[in-house]
Motif scaffolding. Structure first.
Motif, PDB file in Angstrom:
ATOM      1  N   ALA A 127     -10.912  75.962 113.851  1.00  0.00           N
ATOM      2  CA  ALA A 127     -11.426  74.780 113.155  1.00  0.00           C
ATOM      3  C   ALA A 127     -10.563  74.482 111.939  1.00  0.00           C
ATOM      4  CB  ALA A 127     -12.867  75.023 112.733  1.00  0.00           C
ATOM      5  N   PRO A 128     -10.509  73.209 111.515  1.00  0.00           N
ATOM      6  CA  PRO A 128      -9.761  72.889 110.300  1.00  0.00           C
ATOM      7  C   PRO A 128     -10.455  73.467 109.066  1.00  0.00           C
ATOM      8  CG  PRO A 128     -10.972  70.968 111.074  1.00  0.00           C
ATOM      9  CD  PRO A 128     -11.139  72.045 112.109  1.00  0.00           C
ATOM     10  N   ASP A 129      -9.748  73.511 107.964  1.00  0.00           N
ATOM     11  CA  ASP A 129     -10.346  73.929 106.698  1.00  0.00           C
ATOM     12  C   ASP A 129     -11.414  72.898 106.344  1.00  0.00           C
ATOM     13  OD1 ASP A 129     -10.975  74.123 103.934  1.00  0.00           O
ATOM     14  OD2 ASP A 129      -9.014  74.998 103.505  1.00  0.00           O
ATOM     15  N   PRO A 130     -12.685  73.285 106.288  1.00  0.00           N
ATOM     16  CA  PRO A 130     -13.744  72.296 106.051  1.00  0.00           C
ATOM     17  C   PRO A 130     -13.649  71.622 104.694  1.00  0.00           C
ATOM     18  CG  PRO A 130     -14.616  74.526 105.919  1.00  0.00           C
ATOM     19  CD  PRO A 130     -13.211  74.642 106.402  1.00  0.00           C
ATOM     20  N   TYR A 131     -13.046  72.272 103.720  1.00  0.00           N
ATOM     21  CA  TYR A 131     -12.972  71.689 102.389  1.00  0.00           C
ATOM     22  C   TYR A 131     -11.862  70.661 102.264  1.00  0.00           C
ATOM     23  CZ  TYR A 131     -16.752  74.722 101.503  1.00  0.00           C
ATOM     24  OH  TYR A 131     -17.995  75.312 101.586  1.00  0.00           O
ATOM     25  N   ASP A 132     -10.940  70.629 103.219  1.00  0.00           N
ATOM     26  CA  ASP A 132      -9.936  69.556 103.261  1.00  0.00           C
ATOM     27  C   ASP A 132     -10.573  68.221 103.635  1.00  0.00           C
ATOM     28  OD1 ASP A 132      -7.857  71.219 102.565  1.00  0.00           O
ATOM     29  OD2 ASP A 132      -7.100  71.459 104.614  1.00  0.00           O
ATOM     30  N   LEU A 133     -11.765  68.276 104.233  1.00  0.00           N
ATOM     31  CA  LEU A 133     -12.447  67.072 104.697  1.00  0.00           C
ATOM     32  C   LEU A 133     -13.349  66.451 103.633  1.00  0.00           C
ATOM     33  CD1 LEU A 133     -13.501  68.509 108.183  1.00  0.00           C
ATOM     34  CD2 LEU A 133     -11.466  67.152 107.641  1.00  0.00           C
ATOM     35  N   LEU A 134     -13.516  67.125 102.510  1.00  0.00           N
ATOM     36  CA  LEU A 134     -14.420  66.664 101.455  1.00  0.00           C
ATOM     37  C   LEU A 134     -13.667  65.942 100.345  1.00  0.00           C
ATOM     38  CD1 LEU A 134     -16.719  69.792 101.108  1.00  0.00           C
ATOM     39  CD2 LEU A 134     -17.140  67.694 102.395  1.00  0.00           C
ATOM     40  N   PRO A 135     -14.398  65.223  99.489  1.00  0.00           N
ATOM     41  CA  PRO A 135     -13.738  64.615  98.331  1.00  0.00           C
ATOM     42  C   PRO A 135     -13.009  65.687  97.526  1.00  0.00           C
ATOM     43  CG  PRO A 135     -15.991  63.808  98.529  1.00  0.00           C
ATOM     44  CD  PRO A 135     -15.831  64.921  99.542  1.00  0.00           C
ATOM     45  N   LYS A 136     -11.856  65.337  97.006  1.00  0.00           N
ATOM     46  CA  LYS A 136     -11.055  66.289  96.233  1.00  0.00           C
ATOM     47  C   LYS A 136     -11.802  66.689  94.969  1.00  0.00           C
ATOM     48  CE  LYS A 136      -7.690  66.309  99.084  1.00  0.00           C
ATOM     49  NZ  LYS A 136      -7.831  67.296 100.117  1.00  0.00           N
ATOM     50  N   ALA A 137     -11.622  67.940  94.580  1.00  0.00           N
ATOM     51  CA  ALA A 137     -12.211  68.477  93.361  1.00  0.00           C
ATOM     52  C   ALA A 137     -11.199  69.428  92.744  1.00  0.00           C
ATOM     53  CB  ALA A 137     -13.511  69.208  93.678  1.00  0.00           C
ATOM     54  N   GLY A 138     -11.346  69.660  91.458  1.00  0.00           N
ATOM     55  CA  GLY A 138     -10.456  70.593  90.785  1.00  0.00           C
ATOM     56  C   GLY A 138     -10.596  71.992  91.355  1.00  0.00           C
TER      57      GLY A 138
ATOM     58  N   VAL B  60     -28.191  69.086 103.163  1.00  0.00           N
ATOM     59  CA  VAL B  60     -28.658  68.315 102.000  1.00  0.00           C
ATOM     60  C   VAL B  60     -28.006  68.844 100.723  1.00  0.00           C
ATOM     61  CG1 VAL B  60     -30.690  67.812 100.570  1.00  0.00           C
ATOM     62  CG2 VAL B  60     -30.801  67.526 103.049  1.00  0.00           C
ATOM     63  N   VAL B  61     -27.904  70.142 100.587  1.00  0.00           N
ATOM     64  CA  VAL B  61     -27.220  70.718  99.422  1.00  0.00           C
ATOM     65  C   VAL B  61     -25.762  70.250  99.414  1.00  0.00           C
ATOM     66  CG1 VAL B  61     -26.418  72.845  98.326  1.00  0.00           C
ATOM     67  CG2 VAL B  61     -28.764  72.695  99.209  1.00  0.00           C
ATOM     68  N   SER B  62     -25.091  70.336 100.549  1.00  0.00           N
ATOM     69  CA  SER B  62     -23.686  69.907 100.636  1.00  0.00           C
ATOM     70  C   SER B  62     -23.522  68.441 100.293  1.00  0.00           C
ATOM     71  CB  SER B  62     -23.138  70.167 102.040  1.00  0.00           C
ATOM     72  OG  SER B  62     -23.102  71.535 102.302  1.00  0.00           O
ATOM     73  N   PHE B  63     -24.436  67.604 100.763  1.00  0.00           N
ATOM     74  CA  PHE B  63     -24.384  66.175 100.450  1.00  0.00           C
ATOM     75  C   PHE B  63     -24.502  65.959  98.943  1.00  0.00           C
ATOM     76  CE2 PHE B  63     -26.363  62.008  99.816  1.00  0.00           C
ATOM     77  CZ  PHE B  63     -25.464  61.208 100.499  1.00  0.00           C
ATOM     78  N   ASN B  64     -25.439  66.632  98.302  1.00  0.00           N
ATOM     79  CA  ASN B  64     -25.588  66.521  96.852  1.00  0.00           C
ATOM     80  C   ASN B  64     -24.353  67.029  96.120  1.00  0.00           C
ATOM     81  OD1 ASN B  64     -28.472  65.709  95.690  1.00  0.00           O
ATOM     82  ND2 ASN B  64     -28.717  66.598  97.723  1.00  0.00           N
ATOM     83  N   LEU B  65     -23.758  68.096  96.623  1.00  0.00           N
ATOM     84  CA  LEU B  65     -22.546  68.624  96.003  1.00  0.00           C
ATOM     85  C   LEU B  65     -21.394  67.620  96.049  1.00  0.00           C
ATOM     86  CD1 LEU B  65     -22.469  72.344  97.178  1.00  0.00           C
ATOM     87  CD2 LEU B  65     -22.626  71.514  94.817  1.00  0.00           C
ATOM     88  N   ALA B  66     -21.350  66.801  97.072  1.00  0.00           N
ATOM     89  CA  ALA B  66     -20.264  65.814  97.184  1.00  0.00           C
ATOM     90  C   ALA B  66     -20.209  64.897  95.969  1.00  0.00           C
ATOM     91  CB  ALA B  66     -20.426  64.998  98.466  1.00  0.00           C
ATOM     92  N   PHE B  67     -21.343  64.684  95.301  1.00  0.00           N
ATOM     93  CA  PHE B  67     -21.412  63.769  94.167  1.00  0.00           C
ATOM     94  C   PHE B  67     -21.416  64.483  92.820  1.00  0.00           C
ATOM     95  CE2 PHE B  67     -23.442  61.843  97.839  1.00  0.00           C
ATOM     96  CZ  PHE B  67     -22.663  60.710  97.967  1.00  0.00           C
ATOM     97  N   HIS B  68     -21.454  65.817  92.818  1.00  0.00           N
ATOM     98  CA  HIS B  68     -21.584  66.554  91.559  1.00  0.00           C
ATOM     99  C   HIS B  68     -20.597  67.701  91.391  1.00  0.00           C
ATOM    100  CE1 HIS B  68     -25.111  64.385  90.226  1.00  0.00           C
ATOM    101  NE2 HIS B  68     -25.616  64.508  91.452  1.00  0.00           N
ATOM    102  N   THR B  69     -19.653  67.856  92.307  1.00  0.00           N
ATOM    103  CA  THR B  69     -18.707  68.963  92.222  1.00  0.00           C
ATOM    104  C   THR B  69     -17.518  68.606  91.343  1.00  0.00           C
ATOM    105  OG1 THR B  69     -19.342  69.820  94.382  1.00  0.00           O
ATOM    106  CG2 THR B  69     -17.190  70.484  93.553  1.00  0.00           C
ATOM    107  N   LEU B  70     -17.329  69.400  90.287  1.00  0.00           N
ATOM    108  CA  LEU B  70     -16.157  69.256  89.422  1.00  0.00           C
ATOM    109  C   LEU B  70     -14.984  70.078  89.940  1.00  0.00           C
ATOM    110  CD1 LEU B  70     -17.934  69.628  85.965  1.00  0.00           C
ATOM    111  CD2 LEU B  70     -16.996  67.528  86.956  1.00  0.00           C
ATOM    112  N   GLY B  71     -15.280  71.200  90.571  1.00  0.00           N
ATOM    113  CA  GLY B  71     -14.234  72.081  91.070  1.00  0.00           C
ATOM    114  C   GLY B  71     -14.781  73.073  92.073  1.00  0.00           C
ATOM    115  N   ARG B  72     -13.863  73.641  92.848  1.00  0.00           N
ATOM    116  CA  ARG B  72     -14.213  74.659  93.839  1.00  0.00           C
ATOM    117  C   ARG B  72     -13.264  75.843  93.700  1.00  0.00           C
ATOM    118  NH1 ARG B  72     -13.605  70.106  97.120  1.00  0.00           N
ATOM    119  NH2 ARG B  72     -15.602  69.094  97.484  1.00  0.00           N
ATOM    120  N   ALA B  73     -13.834  77.024  93.763  1.00  0.00           N
ATOM    121  CA  ALA B  73     -13.046  78.253  93.810  1.00  0.00           C
ATOM    122  C   ALA B  73     -13.368  78.905  95.152  1.00  0.00           C
ATOM    123  CB  ALA B  73     -13.415  79.168  92.658  1.00  0.00           C
TER     124      ALA B  73
END
Length: 178
Positions: free
Chosen positions: A8-19, A157-170
């Motif tokens: 599978a592709p990297d799932p985080y490449d499919l999301l809005p960019k974050a720091g 639902v958590v992931s959907f909410n994170l799409a609008f509130h994520t400043l960064g991902r580690a």
């Protein structure tokens, strides 16, 4: 028995960019096989969540969400192993075993149901003989003190909410094959 399918592709490449910021662990390493201590009981493991520590978080971080996701599960949507929500913004780590229950999390943080249908950490458990699976342990830096979700929220639902509130991902991505 291999299910003979592409990775599978990297799932985080499919999301809005974050720091980005830094996550480390005393127990899991990128690209290395996860120890049986962190593997689900159904795969002969101890089912203990690994230690995670983070640093260099983005300015404005008010809380964190910690997740573990397997995009290589043999189902269309991958498999959620851990979702810990509303970890206080001053937290810098979760000790091993923090995924045991809500009492093992700091502050008012809580777990939502994973794909094992439990509110805790569910360790690696790929089908025996399947390809090597990647486990994305992700610390999400969040711009609000708490996401507007409760314990009955799904991982989606958590992931959907994170799409609008994520400043960064580690992200730290160990592997496991059973």
């Amino acid at each position: 028995m291999s299910l003979d399918r592409p990775t599978a592709p990297d799932p985080y490449d499919l999301l809005p960019k974050a720091g980005a910021f830094t996550v480390t662990s005393d127990h899991v390493r990128p690209g290395e096989k996860i120890d049986l201590k962190h593997v689900h009981g159904s795969a002969n493991g101890e089912n203990v969540s690994p230690h995670l520590a983070w640093s260099d978080v983005p300015a404005g971080t008010e809380s964190f969400v910690v997740t573990c996701f397997d995009p290589d599960a043999p189902i269309p949507g991958g498999f959620w192993h851990w979702i810990a929500v509303n970890i206080p913004g001053d937290a810098t780590e979760l000790p091993a075993g923090a995924g045991t229950d809500d009492d093992s999390l700091p502050g008012a943080a809580f777990h939502v149901r994973n794909d094992f249908s439990s509110r805790d950490y569910g360790g690696c458990a790929p089908p025996q003989g399947d390809q090597n699976h990647r486990y994305y342990f992700v610390v999400h830096a969040v711009d609000v003190p708490s996401l507007d979700v409760d314990q009955d929220a799904s991982a989606a639902v958590v992931s959907f909410n994170l799409a609008f509130h994520t400043l960064g991902r580690a992200i730290i991505t160990p592997t496991y094959q059973h």
